[in-house]
Design an enzyme around this catalytic site. Structure first.
Site: not given
Ligand code: NDP
Ligand code: 2IT
Length: 449
Positions: A93, A114, A117, A129, A168-169, A213, A244, A381
């Site tokens: 997952k 992951q 976590k 992943k 998603g991520d 999240t 997100n 999830s």
């Molecule tokens: P999104 O794609 O929704 O948003 C990512 C954000 O971070 C955007 O604003 C993006 O800017 C910025 N960003 C991405 N890469 C970079 C970079 N290299 N340098 C600077 N800014 C950057 O992703 P999420 O919000 O889903 O994910 C954000 C973080 O949270 C990640 O580390 C992800 O692994 C983690 N995460 C996500 C979960 C989820 O459920 N979605 C769960 C747990 C953790 P831009 O648009 O310019 O690229």
């Molecule tokens: O980093 C993370 O925990 C996620 N991107 C969410 C993973 C999931 O299966 O919901």
């Protein structure tokens, strides 16, 4: 050096020797293994069963070609991956990331994180992943759809509701999950709703998954602050990212009476001294899919600064890195501490470097590590999988209450293990140990597999 410390060092040296280019993977493995030495000493059976050597080798890695055609008819070839790290506790997952920086190294690091976590959530999910070096920025819906269809045309043979359940991520949200699900359904000729999570709520998605999240991060941080008698109300919060996780961290921070004053994307950051306007942020990022620099056009009192590192120089009580790995290095950690930061909560995966974490802890900053603090997303999830299995959809309030309970239990578990094995505020050690023991014990129960 103790026998178990030597065991950990040998395993880390083995990774360095075999895969010297996998720096991110080595970082995350180092963080976990160095913290679990006390439990290895208590459980010599782990070493005998070569648990560490097994944990650092993915059960399976799939790498594949993803050809697709853009709107002008030009052909592009991207790389797709799925790292299936551990199925000890349940089906693999974890999310899919679409970003030009995606490599096997990055995905092995994320898959490894992951596993632990997911173990902390207490729910029946293993860890994996995947993703691609595809860059969704500036692509039309049609191009994103064609890419997702091509990606799934290979991935579908490796996943399933009891096999591997992506979500998603970075770069993968409801739109991408929709296209991926549509193609999976077509190829399998079966409505396996539980094969992907993060689906839209009008077709088998879970209410509160989008928020999970960010909300979960705030629930965790609130637990951590409450225990110290620190009120979140009135606190100034610096948030990075505008995706997100950042958006719903900002939403919940506002709801709990705090004042988030920043957000960022990969081009720059916004500082709004009156507090981030959430409706405006959602309109820019979710509706218009535009750059965060647009924000200042509608809010003249706000400032936009090029470059994202500067966000950590903004004075705050609480910092919530919610963008990407390595975004807080030692220099940024020092800037935050110099400005009086009291707590850091990691919404992104591994946003603080190992040096930055050590510095925060030395300076007495309360530190909520990613694998505990951002587990709310994957936890919901797993609740989405449960709802899909029973062909029911729970209410927003029911899912949110469960999420709150899960984050509280993760906090308590990390805290108890910190007290028992490390120092009372070392939630990095506490979370890693709690997760590691759960995975290791189940691996032992399954025998040599
Ligand atoms: P999104 O794609 O929704 O948003 C990512 C954000 O971070 C955007 O604003 C993006 O800017 C910025 N960003 C991405 N890469 C970079 C970079 N290299 N340098 C600077 N800014 C950057 O992703 P999420 O919000 O889903 O994910 C954000 C973080 O949270 C990640 O580390 C992800 O692994 C983690 N995460 C996500 C979960 C989820 O459920 N979605 C769960 C747990 C953790 P831009 O648009 O310019 O690229
Ligand atoms: O980093 C993370 O925990 C996620 N991107 C969410 C993973 C999931 O299966 O919901």
């Amino acid at each position: 050096m103790s026998e178990m410390k030597k065991y950990v060092e040998d395993v880390l040296a083995g990774i360095k020797k075999r895969d010297p280019q996998e720096k991110e993977f080595l970082n995350t493995v180092t963080e976990v293994l160095e913290k679990v030495v006390p439990v290895l000493e208590e459980h010599p059976e782990y070493k005998k069963a070569k648990i560490l050597e097994r944990m650092v080798e993915p059960e399976r890695v799939v790498s594949f070609r993803v050809p697709w055609q853009d709107d002008k008819g030009e052909i592009h070839i991207n790389r797709g991956f799925r790292v299936q790290m551990s199925s000890a506790i349940g089906p693999y997952k974890g999310g899919l990331r679409f970003h030009p920086s995606v490599s096997l190294d990055i995905l092995k690091f994320l898959a490894f994180e992951q596993v632990y976590k997911n173990a902390l959530t207490g729910l029946p999910i293993g860890g994996g992943k995947g993703g691609s070096d595809f860059d969704p920025h500036g692509k039309s819906d049609n191009e994103v759809m064609h890419f997702c269809q091509s990606f799934m045309t290979e991935l579908y043979r490796h996943i399933g509701p009891s096999v591997d359940v992506p979500a998603g991520d970075i770069g993968v949200g409801g739109r991408e999950i929709g296209y991926l699900f549509g193609q999976y359904k077509r190829l399998r000729d079966s409505y396996d709703a539980g094969v992907l999570t993060g689906k839209r709520v009008d077709y088998w998605g879970s209410l509160a998954r989008t928020e999970a999240t960010g909300y979960g991060l705030l629930y965790f941080v609130k637990n951590m602050l409450d225990e110290k008698g620190i009120d979140l109300k009135g606190k100034t919060v610096v948030v990075s990212g505008a995706g997100n996780v950042a958006t719903y961290a900002i939403e919940k921070a506002i709801e709990l009476g705090a004042k988030p004053v920043t957000c960022s994307d990969s081009s720059g950051y916004v500082y709004d001294p009156e507090g981030i306007d959430l409706a405006l942020l959602k309109d820019i990022k979710e509706v218009r899919r535009a750059r965060i620099s647009e924000y200042v056009k509608a809010r003249p009192q706000a400032e936009y600064h090029e470059g994202c590192k500067g966000v950590w120089t903004v004075k705050c009580d609480i910092a919530l890195p919610c963008a990407t790995q390595g975004e807080i290095d030692l220099a940024s950690a020092k800037a935050l501490v110099a400005n009086g930061v009291q707590a850091v909560g990691e919404g992104a995966n591994m946003p603080s470097t190992l040096e930055a974490i050590a510095y925060f802890q030395e300076q007495g900053v309360l530190f909520a590590p990613a694998k505990a603090a951002n587990a709310g997303g994957v936890a919901v999830s797993a609740l989405e999988m449960a709802q899909n299995a029973e062909h029911l959809q729970w209410s927003f309030e029911e899912v949110d209450e469960k999420l709150k309970g899960i984050m509280g239990r993760i906090y308590k578990n990390a805290k108890e293990n910190a007290v028992k094995y490390a120092t009372p505020d070392d939630l990095v050690a506490g979370a890693n140990i709690a997760a590691f023991v759960r995975v290791a014990d189940i691996m032992l129960a399954h025998g040599l597999v």
